[in-house]
Design a protein around this motif. Structure first.
Motif, PDB file in Angstrom:
ATOM      1  N   GLY A 157       5.540  88.804  94.483  1.00  0.00           N
ATOM      2  CA  GLY A 157       6.886  88.875  95.045  1.00  0.00           C
ATOM      3  C   GLY A 157       6.906  89.494  96.423  1.00  0.00           C
ATOM      4  O   GLY A 157       7.622  89.016  97.314  1.00  0.00           O
ATOM      5  N   TRP A 158       6.102  90.534  96.641  1.00  0.00           N
ATOM      6  CA  TRP A 158       6.052  91.152  97.964  1.00  0.00           C
ATOM      7  C   TRP A 158       5.372  90.248  98.986  1.00  0.00           C
ATOM      8  O   TRP A 158       5.716  90.280 100.169  1.00  0.00           O
ATOM      9  CB  TRP A 158       5.356  92.508  97.888  1.00  0.00           C
ATOM     10  CG  TRP A 158       6.201  93.528  97.198  1.00  0.00           C
ATOM     11  CD1 TRP A 158       5.984  94.098  95.990  1.00  0.00           C
ATOM     12  CD2 TRP A 158       7.433  94.075  97.676  1.00  0.00           C
ATOM     13  NE1 TRP A 158       6.989  94.980  95.659  1.00  0.00           N
ATOM     14  CE2 TRP A 158       7.894  94.985  96.683  1.00  0.00           C
ATOM     15  CE3 TRP A 158       8.186  93.895  98.818  1.00  0.00           C
ATOM     16  CZ2 TRP A 158       9.072  95.694  96.831  1.00  0.00           C
ATOM     17  CZ3 TRP A 158       9.363  94.612  98.963  1.00  0.00           C
ATOM     18  CH2 TRP A 158       9.798  95.493  97.986  1.00  0.00           C
ATOM     19  N   VAL A 159       4.446  89.428  98.546  1.00  0.00           N
ATOM     20  CA  VAL A 159       3.863  88.411  99.449  1.00  0.00           C
ATOM     21  C   VAL A 159       4.967  87.459  99.900  1.00  0.00           C
ATOM     22  O   VAL A 159       5.049  87.094 101.086  1.00  0.00           O
ATOM     23  CB  VAL A 159       2.727  87.645  98.731  1.00  0.00           C
ATOM     24  CG1 VAL A 159       2.279  86.462  99.579  1.00  0.00           C
ATOM     25  CG2 VAL A 159       1.556  88.576  98.440  1.00  0.00           C
ATOM     26  N   ALA A 160       5.813  87.050  98.962  1.00  0.00           N
ATOM     27  CA  ALA A 160       6.918  86.164  99.308  1.00  0.00           C
ATOM     28  C   ALA A 160       7.880  86.835 100.289  1.00  0.00           C
ATOM     29  O   ALA A 160       8.416  86.187 101.195  1.00  0.00           O
ATOM     30  CB  ALA A 160       7.661  85.747  98.043  1.00  0.00           C
ATOM     31  N   VAL A 161       8.106  88.144 100.128  1.00  0.00           N
ATOM     32  CA  VAL A 161       9.001  88.871 101.032  1.00  0.00           C
ATOM     33  C   VAL A 161       8.450  88.858 102.452  1.00  0.00           C
ATOM     34  O   VAL A 161       9.186  88.633 103.423  1.00  0.00           O
ATOM     35  CB  VAL A 161       9.205  90.323 100.534  1.00  0.00           C
ATOM     36  CG1 VAL A 161       9.899  91.166 101.601  1.00  0.00           C
ATOM     37  CG2 VAL A 161      10.029  90.329  99.254  1.00  0.00           C
ATOM     38  N   VAL A 162       7.146  89.102 102.598  1.00  0.00           N
ATOM     39  CA  VAL A 162       6.529  89.092 103.938  1.00  0.00           C
ATOM     40  C   VAL A 162       6.701  87.729 104.583  1.00  0.00           C
ATOM     41  O   VAL A 162       7.076  87.624 105.763  1.00  0.00           O
ATOM     42  CB  VAL A 162       5.040  89.479 103.840  1.00  0.00           C
ATOM     43  CG1 VAL A 162       4.358  89.306 105.195  1.00  0.00           C
ATOM     44  CG2 VAL A 162       4.896  90.913 103.353  1.00  0.00           C
ATOM     45  N   PHE A 181      14.651  87.974  97.953  1.00  0.00           N
ATOM     46  CA  PHE A 181      15.315  88.488  96.758  1.00  0.00           C
ATOM     47  C   PHE A 181      14.521  89.570  96.031  1.00  0.00           C
ATOM     48  O   PHE A 181      15.129  90.491  95.459  1.00  0.00           O
ATOM     49  CB  PHE A 181      15.642  87.334  95.806  1.00  0.00           C
ATOM     50  CG  PHE A 181      16.925  86.619  96.176  1.00  0.00           C
ATOM     51  CD1 PHE A 181      17.586  86.909  97.358  1.00  0.00           C
ATOM     52  CD2 PHE A 181      17.464  85.656  95.347  1.00  0.00           C
ATOM     53  CE1 PHE A 181      18.751  86.262  97.721  1.00  0.00           C
ATOM     54  CE2 PHE A 181      18.639  85.000  95.685  1.00  0.00           C
ATOM     55  CZ  PHE A 181      19.281  85.293  96.866  1.00  0.00           C
ATOM     56  N   PRO A 182      13.190  89.511  95.967  1.00  0.00           N
ATOM     57  CA  PRO A 182      12.480  90.634  95.342  1.00  0.00           C
ATOM     58  C   PRO A 182      12.776  91.973  96.017  1.00  0.00           C
ATOM     59  O   PRO A 182      12.906  93.004  95.340  1.00  0.00           O
ATOM     60  CB  PRO A 182      11.006  90.237  95.484  1.00  0.00           C
ATOM     61  CG  PRO A 182      11.021  88.750  95.523  1.00  0.00           C
ATOM     62  CD  PRO A 182      12.260  88.400  96.286  1.00  0.00           C
ATOM     63  N   LEU A 183      12.891  91.957  97.347  1.00  0.00           N
ATOM     64  CA  LEU A 183      13.232  93.174  98.076  1.00  0.00           C
ATOM     65  C   LEU A 183      14.651  93.623  97.751  1.00  0.00           C
ATOM     66  O   LEU A 183      14.896  94.800  97.442  1.00  0.00           O
ATOM     67  CB  LEU A 183      13.084  92.938  99.579  1.00  0.00           C
ATOM     68  CG  LEU A 183      13.566  94.061 100.497  1.00  0.00           C
ATOM     69  CD1 LEU A 183      12.753  95.329 100.273  1.00  0.00           C
ATOM     70  CD2 LEU A 183      13.495  93.627 101.964  1.00  0.00           C
ATOM     71  N   PHE A 184      15.603  92.681  97.813  1.00  0.00           N
ATOM     72  CA  PHE A 184      16.991  93.023  97.525  1.00  0.00           C
ATOM     73  C   PHE A 184      17.151  93.534  96.097  1.00  0.00           C
ATOM     74  O   PHE A 184      17.879  94.502  95.841  1.00  0.00           O
ATOM     75  CB  PHE A 184      17.891  91.800  97.741  1.00  0.00           C
ATOM     76  CG  PHE A 184      17.910  91.296  99.150  1.00  0.00           C
ATOM     77  CD1 PHE A 184      17.595  92.126 100.207  1.00  0.00           C
ATOM     78  CD2 PHE A 184      18.244  89.970  99.431  1.00  0.00           C
ATOM     79  CE1 PHE A 184      17.616  91.671 101.524  1.00  0.00           C
ATOM     80  CE2 PHE A 184      18.262  89.501 100.731  1.00  0.00           C
ATOM     81  CZ  PHE A 184      17.946  90.352 101.782  1.00  0.00           C
ATOM     82  N   ALA A 206       8.481  80.353  97.537  1.00  0.00           N
ATOM     83  CA  ALA A 206       9.738  80.418  96.782  1.00  0.00           C
ATOM     84  C   ALA A 206       9.442  80.648  95.299  1.00  0.00           C
ATOM     85  O   ALA A 206      10.143  81.413  94.624  1.00  0.00           O
ATOM     86  CB  ALA A 206      10.547  79.144  96.985  1.00  0.00           C
ATOM     87  N   VAL A 207       8.373  79.993  94.811  1.00  0.00           N
ATOM     88  CA  VAL A 207       7.958  80.223  93.423  1.00  0.00           C
ATOM     89  C   VAL A 207       7.466  81.653  93.250  1.00  0.00           C
ATOM     90  O   VAL A 207       7.756  82.311  92.243  1.00  0.00           O
ATOM     91  CB  VAL A 207       6.860  79.213  93.021  1.00  0.00           C
ATOM     92  CG1 VAL A 207       6.362  79.504  91.610  1.00  0.00           C
ATOM     93  CG2 VAL A 207       7.387  77.791  93.126  1.00  0.00           C
ATOM     94  N   LEU A 208       6.720  82.166  94.250  1.00  0.00           N
ATOM     95  CA  LEU A 208       6.242  83.550  94.173  1.00  0.00           C
ATOM     96  C   LEU A 208       7.410  84.538  94.155  1.00  0.00           C
ATOM     97  O   LEU A 208       7.353  85.567  93.479  1.00  0.00           O
ATOM     98  CB  LEU A 208       5.319  83.854  95.357  1.00  0.00           C
ATOM     99  CG  LEU A 208       4.024  83.028  95.459  1.00  0.00           C
ATOM    100  CD1 LEU A 208       3.189  83.517  96.635  1.00  0.00           C
ATOM    101  CD2 LEU A 208       3.233  83.105  94.163  1.00  0.00           C
TER     102      LEU A 208
END
Length: 498
Positions: A224-229, A113-116, A191-193
């Motif tokens: 957030g980008w860590v979560a995306v990866v 979701f951060p990417l979207f 998910a929290v990130l």
């Protein structure tokens, strides 16, 4: 004879008025008063007739705009109803979809979701910047309010979605003990990130006390980008490989799953194109019934567009009629309607006179005549369009009118504002249906049976690509992609007799 004092009619030879007693010497003939009064009555009658015609014309314009709005509203409502019927099962039985497996899939997607959120907000900013560059000063405040609402809704949707992703991951870990591996717990933490990342991105478009620290905002965005990866790898394991969040990630295996997915999709797409070409070939050989299709390519359109676009720029817009004719000629020669190939015989020289007149009328009416140009150009194009090998375009025409077109565009604007542009595939499909049903080629009225869902992904990709810097260079391929769908759903309306 008449008395000039009381207007009473006098008998021949009378010396005095029989009504008021005035002497005969002051009596005037019958003709004079009639001659004096008649012109006044005729002038008043003519003025009344002109005003009546103006009133009738205004009434007709209003009725046509209203009819266009009514037809457009019915059209888009029908499309939304059909879409609702296809998705109605989900809304009626949504609780049945809240299974641990589906929640696990949603949790893996929520990591992205951060990417979207970044992409959608970036697109909104690009569109809003383009709108402001049009110098629509009277409407700037309206558009500013619309985009503020759109940005607020996007922020809210992704923040809520990221929060639900945290809840979904927690529920899966709570209900299924086998998921409580180190990799499952890492997915829960990411998910929290992802939620914190959406919170950090949100700060770029809002002001609040909690997120007023720029350093904290940047930290949340990085998290957030860590979560995306991690989410990219998790989606491979959960969605493509059907393994689950508890399985150890293996980069080579997970990337191979994406490669296999792409190859499968490409093979399926090539198979569909091959089947379509085979069907077209059979139709050309008479083995099956006539079909509609579009066989142009982006490369062919790119060369035509580039040449005439350069000429238009060099000539300061003077070559615009030739550009229109070149695109129209190229498009129609690759268009086949129910087995009949279409052609176009218009020339830039013959359009130039109309073009100059339209530009002049637009200037002297302070831009109001610009509303009439799209339909006027459509009429001119259709008057030069006909079936290849048949008689000319004498029996081809476009019988839609400007006021209906304005009504449809009013409905489109309202729906796009209310839905933050999400209804574009439906409104675009609505206008395509209206335009097509008013197109007549050699006395064959056309009809369009495409759907908004069929147009949805094409419209989405079209908008995203054009929002990218220099993405306009891909527009010829995108237009051909859209036309391939549009013209494959364009047929002769046999229910209409011309």
């Amino acid at each position: 004879m008449y008395c000039i004092h009381c207007g009473a009619k006098l008998p021949e030879g009378a010396n005095f008025c029989i009504n008021c007693g005035a002497p005969v010497e002051k009596v005037e003939s019958e003709v004079k008063p009639e001659v004096e009064k008649a012109p006044a009555k005729d002038t008043a009658s003519k003025e009344q007739s002109v005003m009546s015609q103006v009133d009738n014309s205004i009434d007709q314009m209003g009725e046509q705009i209203g009819q266009g709005i009514d037809d457009a509203a019915k059209d888009i409502t029908s499309g939304l109803k059909k879409t609702g019927e296809k998705t109605g099962d989900f809304w009626e039985n949504w609780r049945d979809y809240l299974t641990p497996d589906n929640l696990e899939k949603f949790a893996s997607v929520a990591l992205l979701f951060p990417l979207f959120m970044t992409v959608v907000l970036w697109l909104l900013n690009r569109v809003s910047g383009w709108v402001y560059d049009q110098y629509l000063l009277p409407l700037n405040d309206v558009f500013f309010a619309v985009f503020r609402v759109a940005i607020f809704l996007v922020r809210a949707v992704f923040l809520i979605g990221a929060g639900l992703g945290v809840a979904a991951t927690g529920y899966v870990l709570y209900k299924n003990e086998s998921k409580r591996t180190v990799w499952g717990w890492i997915t829960g933490a990411t998910a929290v990130l992802a939620f914190l990342g959406c919170l950090g991105i949100n700060q770029l478009y809002s002001y609040n006390y909690f997120m007023s620290n720029p350093g904290l905002t940047k930290t949340f965005k990085v998290l957030g980008w860590v979560a995306v990866v991690w989410g990219i790898d998790t989606c491979s394991r959960v969605l493509l490989q059907k393994l689950g969040i508890d399985v150890e990630p293996i980069i080579s295996r997970d990337l191979a799953a994406y490669r296999d997915f792409y190859q499968t999709y490409r093979a399926k797409h090539e198979a569909e194109e091959k089947a379509e070409k085979e069907e077209i070939a059979k139709a050309q050989n008479g083995q099956v019934g006539p079909v509609s299709y579009f066989d142009g390519t982006g490369a062919g359109l790119f060369g035509t567009y580039l040449l005439y676009a350069l000429l238009t720029i060099i000539t300061c817009g003077f070559a615009a009629p030739w550009l229109n004719c070149a695109i129209q000629r190229w498009r129609t020669k690759h268009m086949v309607v129910d087995g009949k190939r279409v052609t176009f015989n218009g020339t830039g020289a013959s359009l130039l006179g109309h073009w100059i007149l339209w530009e002049f009328l637009t200037v002297i009416t302070c831009g109001l005549f610009a509303f009439f140009i799209p339909v006027g150009l459509q009429k001119w194009n259709m008057n030069h369009t006909y079936y290849e090998g048949e008689k000319g375009a004498e029996d081809s025409r476009f019988d839609g009118n400007t006021f209906q077109y304005i009504g449809y565009n009013i409905v489109q604007f309202l729906f796009l504002v209310v839905t933050v542009c999400l209804a574009y595939p439906w409104t675009h499909n609505m206008i395509l249906r209206w335009q097509t049903k008013h197109q007549i080629i050699n006395n064959d009225r056309l009809t369009y049976d495409g759907t908004a869902l069929g147009m949805f992904w094409r419209a989405l990709v079209f908008v995203i690509v054009l929002a990218i810097p220099f993405g306009f260079l891909a527009s010829p391929w995108l237009y051909c992609w859209l036309w391939r769908y549009q013209y494959s759903h364009t047929h002769v309306d046999h229910s209409s007799v011309e």
